[in-house]
Design a protein around this motif. Structure first.
Motif, PDB file in Angstrom:
ATOM      1  N   GLU A 255       0.902  -1.064   0.020  1.00 44.88           N
ATOM      2  CA  GLU A 255      -0.037   0.021  -0.065  1.00 44.88           C
ATOM      3  C   GLU A 255       0.734   1.171  -0.253  1.00 44.88           C
ATOM      4  N   SER A 256       0.299   2.332  -0.604  1.00 42.24           N
ATOM      5  CA  SER A 256       1.033   3.552  -0.618  1.00 42.24           C
ATOM      6  C   SER A 256       0.069   4.747   0.019  1.00 42.24           C
ATOM      7  N   PHE A 257       0.799   5.612   0.566  1.00 39.57           N
ATOM      8  CA  PHE A 257      -0.331   6.628   1.225  1.00 39.57           C
ATOM      9  C   PHE A 257       0.904   8.012   1.326  1.00 39.57           C
ATOM     10  N   THR A 258       0.039   9.229   1.360  1.00 38.97           N
ATOM     11  CA  THR A 258       0.663  10.419   1.445  1.00 38.97           C
ATOM     12  C   THR A 258       0.296  11.038   2.948  1.00 38.97           C
ATOM     13  N   LEU A 259       1.168  12.068   3.542  1.00 36.59           N
ATOM     14  CA  LEU A 259       1.015  13.036   4.536  1.00 36.59           C
ATOM     15  C   LEU A 259       1.708  14.087   4.205  1.00 36.59           C
ATOM     16  N   GLU A 260       1.334  15.164   5.101  1.00 37.72           N
ATOM     17  CA  GLU A 260       1.845  16.509   4.821  1.00 37.72           C
ATOM     18  C   GLU A 260       2.120  17.099   6.281  1.00 37.72           C
ATOM     19  N   ALA A 261       3.230  17.806   6.296  1.00 34.89           N
ATOM     20  CA  ALA A 261       3.697  18.668   7.585  1.00 34.89           C
ATOM     21  C   ALA A 261       3.780  20.163   7.092  1.00 34.89           C
ATOM     22  N   SER A 262       3.260  21.032   7.984  1.00 32.70           N
ATOM     23  CA  SER A 262       3.203  22.376   7.798  1.00 32.70           C
ATOM     24  C   SER A 262       4.547  22.768   7.652  1.00 32.70           C
ATOM     25  N   GLY A 263       5.678  22.425   8.340  1.00 30.77           N
ATOM     26  CA  GLY A 263       7.076  22.886   8.107  1.00 30.77           C
ATOM     27  C   GLY A 263       7.867  21.790   8.824  1.00 30.77           C
ATOM     28  N   PRO A 264       9.381  22.123   8.590  1.00 35.58           N
ATOM     29  CA  PRO A 264      10.250  21.282   9.174  1.00 35.58           C
ATOM     30  C   PRO A 264      10.230  20.781  10.679  1.00 35.58           C
ATOM     31  N   ASP A 265       9.633  21.610  11.207  1.00 38.68           N
ATOM     32  CA  ASP A 265       9.601  21.477  12.711  1.00 38.68           C
ATOM     33  C   ASP A 265       8.539  20.269  13.088  1.00 38.68           C
ATOM     34  N   GLU A 266       7.591  20.133  12.034  1.00 38.30           N
ATOM     35  CA  GLU A 266       6.531  19.130  12.222  1.00 38.30           C
ATOM     36  C   GLU A 266       6.808  17.854  11.519  1.00 38.30           C
ATOM     37  N   LEU A 267       8.006  17.928  10.760  1.00 37.47           N
ATOM     38  CA  LEU A 267       8.225  16.560  10.094  1.00 37.47           C
ATOM     39  C   LEU A 267       8.646  15.471  11.009  1.00 37.47           C
ATOM     40  N   PRO A 268       9.126  15.380  12.290  1.00 37.20           N
ATOM     41  CA  PRO A 268       9.393  14.183  12.962  1.00 37.20           C
ATOM     42  C   PRO A 268       7.848  13.825  13.683  1.00 37.20           C
ATOM     43  N   ASP A 269       6.763  14.357  13.738  1.00 43.89           N
ATOM     44  CA  ASP A 269       5.386  13.959  14.046  1.00 43.89           C
ATOM     45  C   ASP A 269       4.809  13.510  12.921  1.00 43.89           C
TER      46      ASP A 269
END
Length: 430
Positions: A255-269
């Motif tokens: 399976e494949s899926f996509t997610l988005e972070a508002s900025g580099p600080d949110e990348l770990p989450d």
């Protein structure tokens, strides 16, 4: 005044010792340089050891917002509320707060803000598996997968990186606690020779001999690939992630899926959420029967099935077809033919029953019962007797099996067990 320098001719006798010395120096430099090159491939800060490798049940991302008469009371109240929310999240039965306190082994503070009379936090709750398993059923008691070698691959800026250097995707998997998962992950740290054995190139290889050699190094039965493509829209801006779950030596897509972070600080989450979702995908594949060790990994580099095993498979299929035909005839009101010819190669008498010693890992009572049940349910097993019990270690059983030791090993591997062959004995684990 002119100066002249006379060099010995190449074929002069006195030139040969000099050439031998120069050749020795060149060889030494080449070996020394090769040694430095080899060290450079494995040296440095490459490894990220799994920080959460406990078998306990961990629930993350529990949000609380409570008030009390003091900051200390607010924190205690918030932790108590987090315990209750985490217990409900794993579908635990209704129990008292005092009982719940006895099941919690740790509170993990992900982030918190403590005021004069208010406590706002995101917490993780860790339940002791041994104590909590008595209250939890279903998925918590379900059989786990065979050991699976995890290969996390980060794709960023056109570069595919596994353990060649530290990266955010590897760090996210290192922080994942598989205690609640049914997948038995084998997670290399990336230190030492891991960067040479488990790299991006390994995910594209199809050689069963090469895969078998790599999996044996880590005690795994098959492999999982977790790909993460990280795209930064612009410096300091949103980050898009495309995640793909694959498995097996042929890199089958799950399976494949996509997610988005508002900025580099949110990348770990975002990566932590992606790991949780990846685990859910792998678990779903296990439940559907897809996530089983590839049988061709046991057959060496040729990929050809042993003729004896192939003949047994052919006979078994023929017997099943006859049984299905007889059942269909009986359902239609017709009696099966009594003069049917026997299956070619099938023996009319039962195969000789022999006793085979089998060692099995028993970390707890649940694993002891589950392994005994799996062996008893294996085709060809006529009886099982436990000769040595060691909860927390290795127990021994004597298995009466109608067939050879190799046939028993193949039947156990077909049930998802990892089997190691010895001299007239087997060692199995999950």
């Amino acid at each position: 005044m002119s100066l002249s320098l006379s060099l010995p001719r190449r074929d002069a006798p006195q030139s040969r010792p000099l050439l031998r010395q120069l050749g020795g120096v060149a060889l030494a430099l080449a070996l020394l340089g090769g040694g430095y090159a080899l060290v450079a491939q494995v040296a440095g800060d490459r490894g990220i050891a799994p920080t959460a490798a406990s078998a306990d049940i961990e629930v993350r991302g529990i949000s609380v917002d409570v008030t009390a008469d003091s900051a200390e009371e607010a924190r205690a109240k918030g932790w108590r509320e987090a315990q209750r929310k985490a217990w409900d999240k794993i579908k635990g039965p209704k129990i008292s707060d005092s009982q719940l306190d006895g099941l919690v082994s740790a509170i993990v503070i992900e982030r918190e803000r403590l005021g004069h009379k208010r406590y706002i936090a995101t917490l993780g709750v860790v339940f002791d598996r041994q104590r909590a398993s008595g209250y939890l059923g279903g998925a918590q008691q379900a059989t786990r997968s065979a050991p699976m070698l995890l290969i996390p691959v980060e794709v960023s800026g056109g570069t595919y990186t596994a353990f060649e250097q530290r990266n955010a995707w590897q760090r996210a998997w290192a922080g994942f606690n598989p205690g609640r998962s049914r997948i038995n992950y084998v997670r290399p740290s990336g230190a030492g020779g891991d960067s040479l054995l488990v790299n991006f190139g390994q995910t594209g290889r199809h050689s069963r001999a090469w895969w078998r050699s790599t999996l044996d190094q880590y005690g795994a039965g098959d492999a999982l690939m977790a790909f993460a493509r990280i795209d930064h829209q612009f410096p300091g801006g949103p980050v898009n992630g495309t995640f793909t779950a694959r498995y097996g030596p042929d890199s089958h897509l799950l399976e494949s899926f996509t997610l988005e972070a508002s900025g580099p600080d949110e990348l770990p989450d975002m990566l932590a959420r992606a790991v949780e979702r990846m685990d859910a995908i792998f678990t779903g594949a296990l439940e559907s029967g897809k996530l089983r060790p590839d049988p061709t990994l046991r057959l060496g580099g040729s990929g050809e099935v042993d003729p004896a095993i192939a003949r047994l498979i052919e006979i078994g299929r023929a017997v099943r077809e006859r049984a299905a035909a007889d059942a269909a005839a009986a359902a239609a009101g017709n009696l099966p033919q009594t003069n049917a010819q026997p299956v070619a190669g099938a023996e009319t008498s039962e195969a000789a029953v022999r006793s085979i010693v089998v060692q099995f890992a028993t970390p707890d009572a649940g694993a002891f019962d589950a392994t005994l049940g799996a062996v008893r349910g294996t085709t060809g097993v006529r009886g099982v007797g436990v000769t040595s019990t060691a909860i927390g270690g290795t127990s021994v059983m004597s298995v009466s099996f109608a067939g050879t030791l190799e046939e028993l090993a193949a039947a156990l591997e077909a049930r998802g067990l990892t089997v190691r062959r010895g001299s007239n004995a087997l060692a199995i684990s999950r």
